[in-house]
Design a protein around this motif. Structure first.
Motif, mmCIF file in Angstrom:
data_model
loop_
_atom_site.group_PDB
_atom_site.id
_atom_site.type_symbol
_atom_site.label_atom_id
_atom_site.label_comp_id
_atom_site.label_asym_id
_atom_site.label_seq_id
_atom_site.Cartn_x
_atom_site.Cartn_y
_atom_site.Cartn_z
ATOM 1 N N TYR A 109 0.803 -1.217 0.000
ATOM 2 C CA TYR A 109 0.000 0.000 0.000
ATOM 3 C C TYR A 109 0.842 1.275 0.000
ATOM 4 C CZ TYR A 109 -3.571 -3.412 1.090
ATOM 5 O OH TYR A 109 -4.397 -4.505 1.024
ATOM 6 N N PHE A 110 2.138 1.133 -0.098
ATOM 7 C CA PHE A 110 3.011 2.305 -0.132
ATOM 8 C C PHE A 110 2.723 3.120 -1.391
ATOM 9 C CE2 PHE A 110 7.068 4.286 -1.449
ATOM 10 C CZ PHE A 110 7.276 5.103 -0.353
ATOM 11 N N ASP A 111 2.479 4.438 -1.203
ATOM 12 C CA ASP A 111 2.101 5.284 -2.343
ATOM 13 C C ASP A 111 2.483 6.734 -2.034
ATOM 14 O OD1 ASP A 111 0.961 6.431 -4.583
ATOM 15 O OD2 ASP A 111 -0.840 5.196 -4.497
ATOM 16 N N THR A 112 3.175 7.381 -2.964
ATOM 17 C CA THR A 112 3.581 8.784 -2.785
ATOM 18 C C THR A 112 2.754 9.735 -3.638
ATOM 19 O OG1 THR A 112 5.229 8.715 -4.553
ATOM 20 C CG2 THR A 112 5.951 8.021 -2.361
ATOM 21 N N SER A 113 1.663 9.254 -4.197
ATOM 22 C CA SER A 113 0.904 10.069 -5.153
ATOM 23 C C SER A 113 -0.220 10.867 -4.514
ATOM 24 C CB SER A 113 0.324 9.173 -6.253
ATOM 25 O OG SER A 113 -0.631 8.275 -5.711
ATOM 26 N N PHE A 114 -0.293 10.931 -3.192
ATOM 27 C CA PHE A 114 -1.393 11.607 -2.530
ATOM 28 C C PHE A 114 -1.038 13.018 -2.069
ATOM 29 C CE2 PHE A 114 -3.225 7.481 -2.595
ATOM 30 C CZ PHE A 114 -4.588 7.651 -2.468
ATOM 31 N N ASN A 115 -0.022 13.604 -2.639
ATOM 32 C CA ASN A 115 0.308 14.975 -2.241
ATOM 33 C C ASN A 115 -0.577 15.962 -2.992
ATOM 34 O OD1 ASN A 115 2.112 14.056 -4.534
ATOM 35 N ND2 ASN A 115 2.537 16.257 -4.585
ATOM 36 N N TRP A 116 -1.309 16.763 -2.258
ATOM 37 C CA TRP A 116 -2.224 17.750 -2.837
ATOM 38 C C TRP A 116 -1.876 19.172 -2.401
ATOM 39 C CZ3 TRP A 116 -4.110 20.028 1.445
ATOM 40 C CH2 TRP A 116 -4.282 19.257 2.595
ATOM 41 N N GLY A 117 -0.920 19.318 -1.507
ATOM 42 C CA GLY A 117 -0.565 20.641 -1.000
ATOM 43 C C GLY A 117 0.918 20.731 -0.715
ATOM 44 N N PRO A 118 1.378 21.862 -0.199
ATOM 45 C CA PRO A 118 2.805 22.020 0.105
ATOM 46 C C PRO A 118 3.242 21.074 1.212
ATOM 47 C CG PRO A 118 1.545 23.902 0.923
ATOM 48 C CD PRO A 118 0.603 23.079 0.107
ATOM 49 N N THR A 119 4.419 20.495 1.060
ATOM 50 C CA THR A 119 4.920 19.550 2.053
ATOM 51 C C THR A 119 6.200 20.029 2.743
ATOM 52 O OG1 THR A 119 6.158 18.362 0.348
ATOM 53 C CG2 THR A 119 3.938 17.569 0.840
ATOM 54 N N ARG A 120 6.906 21.016 2.162
ATOM 55 C CA ARG A 120 8.172 21.454 2.749
ATOM 56 C C ARG A 120 8.010 22.606 3.718
ATOM 57 N NH1 ARG A 120 11.420 22.745 -2.587
ATOM 58 N NH2 ARG A 120 13.032 23.494 -1.169
#
Length: 727
Positions: free
Chosen positions: A703-714
């Motif tokens: 279930y590892f997935d990095t595609s759920f970024n919708w906003g700033p992370t840094r």
């Protein structure tokens, strides 16, 4: 005849000696003085002021700065903005974000606008406009794409001086290979554009013009460091002799420190090393000389490392207990142009480019090795029958060779897409385009068509048309319609497929994507006592007859690959207001509405990672002294639909929609004669999407997935930089 000493007057004309109306004349401090009348005549009183330099500007001509002569009556000749293959190439380093007076709606982002933010690369040059939205496609390596109308960046064409060079393997990292300090102008067009550059621009076009070899700074130095420890350095140098001129540029990026603020054991930003050399040599002038020639060369080497904080890219590549990613590549590219005037109204033009890309990447246990060779050439004949009729025709050839190899070091998670993938394309084409003008340029109609033959898919016909109607001197209506198509480069354009633990399942062979786009745009200029600017409003619709997008929703742990021939639509509405107030303030307001969806069995589904509502406020303050400058912008993003995780175990399920959020950015610049020092803060309130990685606790789970970024992370980023220039 004698002239009063408290008055300047004269004429502004073009190369043919005809007067130019509505040329704006300002002093060196951008104070408006007057404009030319219908014959090109101007006159203004000095009121006791001494003007050492005057600036003459017009939307369709290159801005010129003229040292004021002792004779108070003089003439100024402006160069028409160059058009190479119907792509606007301005010789003006315009310090503005404006709308050029071309048939298609074209936003012009000049150097002055680019300097309002820390534009380290091309993706950072769009902070003060609402048309282009940079989107992160892989948060671990910070790869980005440029979206228009809410659709993937593959549907808009990124051109370099009018040539289609950013595609395939270069698509993912190509926009990072253009430092902001090397850019002179960026021309952004929505909808289908000219057929002369190819068949791919379905929703828009971004044409990047590197700095001129003659005009502007002879020597330019830039140094930048941010609060994460990442630093960048730039050097541009120009030299000329006779008709020869040259621009050489160096660009270097050194990595940041390791940061993990949300304690998910993954780096918040990648460790990046980048080295770039660019050289541009030119002979002759496009307008003055019968023959001119331009050639460039770029060498680009980059490495990005991301993943868990204790990952060592020298010893842990492919490790099944420590997760990390490493992307390293070398890219070499060159392009050339030449034109020959066969008389006053006829011209032959040729352009060609070559790109070589060699990439070696690790995405956890997935090893991705790829090489790409591409070549492009275009030969064109131009005929101006008269001032109101222009005809262009020619032939083109595109060749693309991509060789990809994928292997796995971990078999605990089932993946079946390992193997070799080879793509060979040869696409010859022919095109023709007519431009008609009526009623003294009040109405302009461009009609074009091209025919291309793909070695695998056969013939494709691409018709397009654009109309501009000047309703009044201050208002313009534009319309466009046409088709576009492209072939899919699956892995290079969808890096997220290999980053997650999902298996990739090919349901069928992918056919070319095809779409029809139409749009309307209205522009209204306004000017009052202490305020001037313009208002625009546009609507564009794109309808696909065949489209591909990875299907993350149908089955857990899998991505399904197939052609989608059902209804797939993008509706995009945008309105902008640009104002300059009391000669010191610049204000921009923008609002975007996006309705991007597909229908399956009659059920409408919004495409993920698109804010239906988005707004921008950009404000600049420039005191009369011009020693200080203050630039601020605010971006608001509405909710976005996220991929469906209903079939995931409960601990890995994500929300169905994202949260709305706002980011605030500020930059302050202090200028001297040869030196600028700038400091700023991006994302002032430190808004972050916490722990955007699904199954970060176990990166080797299904279930590892990095595609759920919708906003700033840094989060919040503070930076400091300086620019040194010798004109």
């Amino acid at each position: 005849m004698t002239f009063a000493h408290d008055k300047y007057e004269g004429f502004v004309k073009n190369k043919s000696g005809k007067g130019i109306a509505n040329v704006k004349i300002t002093d060196i401090n951008s104070n408006a003085l007057t404009s030319t009348d219908s014959s090109g005549f101007f006159q203004f009183e000095t009121h006791g002021n001494i003007f050492t330099e005057l600036i003459f500007s017009h939307p369709e001509y290159a801005t010129d700065t003229v040292k004021t002569p002792t004779n108070r009556h003089f003439e100024v000749t402006l160069d028409k903005i160059k058009v190479m293959n119907a792509v606007s190439v301005s010789t003006d380093g315009a310090a503005r974000l404006g709308i050029a007076g071309f048939t298609m709606k074209t936003e012009v982002i000049g150097q002055g606008e680019i300097k309002k933010a820390a534009c380290c690369d091309l993706a950072g040059c769009f902070e003060t406009q609402g048309t282009v939205q940079p989107m992160t496609t892989n948060i671990l390596t910070n790869s980005k794409e440029l979206r228009i109308l809410g659709l993937s960046g593959v549907y808009n064409q990124v051109l370099i001086e009018g040539m289609p060079m950013v595609l395939g393997l270069g698509y993912t990292y190509g926009i990072s290979s253009i430092p902001g300090t090397l850019v002179e102008n960026i021309f952004v067009s929505k909808g289908t554009t000219s057929v002369l550059q190819g068949f791919e621009s379905m929703v828009g076009q971004i044409n990047v013009i590197p700095k001129n070899t003659v005009k502007g700074e002879r020597l330019f130095l830039n140094a930048y460091v941010n609060s994460f420890g990442e630093s960048q350095y730039n050097l541009n140098f120009k030299a000329s002799k006779g008709k020869w001129s040259n621009l050489a540029s160096l660009h270097m990026v050194l990595p940041a420190a390791k940061w993990d603020r949300d304690k998910d054991k993954f780096l918040d930003l990648p460790l990046m090393n980048r080295y770039l050399f660019f050289d541009k040599i030119k002979y002759g002038d496009d307008i003055k000389d019968k023959f001119n020639f331009l050639a460039t060369f770029k060498g680009f080497k980059e490495q990005r490392v991301g993943g868990q904080t204790h990952f060592n890219h020298k010893t842990d590549l492919g490790n099944d207990s420590i997760y990390g990613q490493k992307v390293s590549f070398i890219q070499l590219e060159s392009y050339m142009k030449a034109s020959y005037k066969m008389g006053e109204n006829r011209k032959l033009a040729w352009m060609g480019s070559m790109v070589y890309h060699d990439q070696n990447s690790w995405f956890g246990p997935v090893h991705y090795v790829a090489k790409q060779k591409q070549a492009y050439t275009n030969f064109q004949y131009e005929q101006n029958w008269n001032r109101s009729h222009e005809f262009k025709t020619g032939i083109s050839l595109r060749a693309l060779n991509i060789n990809e190899n994928i292997s796995f070091t971990d078999t605990a998670v089932k993946r079946t897409y390992n193997g070799s993938y080879l793509k060979k394309e040869i696409i010859p084409g022919a095109f023709a385009e007519n431009t008609f003008k009526w009623r003294g340029d009040i109405i302009t109609l461009i009609t074009g068509i091209r025919a291309d033959h793909h070695n695998q898919f056969g013939w494709a016909i691409t018709p397009r048309t654009m109309l501009k109607y000047d309703v009044t001197e201050q208002s313009t209506l534009r319309a466009s319609a046409g088709t576009g198509w492209r072939t899919v480069n699956l892995f290079s354009e969808n890096i997220g497929l290999m980053v997650s633990s999902r298996d990739i399942v090919f349901k069928e062979k992918l056919n070319p994507e095809k779409a029809f786009n139409w749009g309307l745009n209205y522009l209204q200029r306004f000017k009052k006592k202490k305020m001037e600017g313009f208002f625009t409003m546009d609507f564009y619709q794109t309808r696909f007859s065949n489209q591909f997008f990875p299907d993350y929703d149908s089955e857990p742990n899998k991505v399904l690959i197939y052609n989608f021939t059902g209804p797939s639509v993008s509706n995009g509405f945008q309105t902008d207001v640009n104002m300059k107030i009391i000669k010191k303030w610049e204000l921009k307001l923008a609002y975007n509405y996006l309705d991007v969806y597909r229908k399956t069995n009659g059920v409408k589904t919004l495409l993920p990672f698109n804010s239906k509502h988005k707004a921008l406020i950009a404000l600049s303050y420039l005191p009369i002294s011009k020693k200080w400058r203050f630039d601020a912008n605010v971006h608001w993003f509405g909710t976005q639909r996220l991929p469906d995780t209903e079939l995931y175990p409960e601990e890995y399920r994500q929300a169905k929609t994202s949260k709305p959020y706002t980011t605030y950015n500020l930059q302050i610049t202090r200028s001297w004669l040869k030196l600028d020092i700038y400091a700023g803060c991006e994302n002032i309130t430190d808004y972050r999407q916490l722990r955007p990685i699904v199954s970060w606790q176990n990166p080797f789970s299904p279930y590892f997935d990095t595609s759920f970024n919708w906003g700033p992370t840094r989060g919040r980023e503070v930076y400091l930089g300086l620019r040194f220039k010798v004109n």
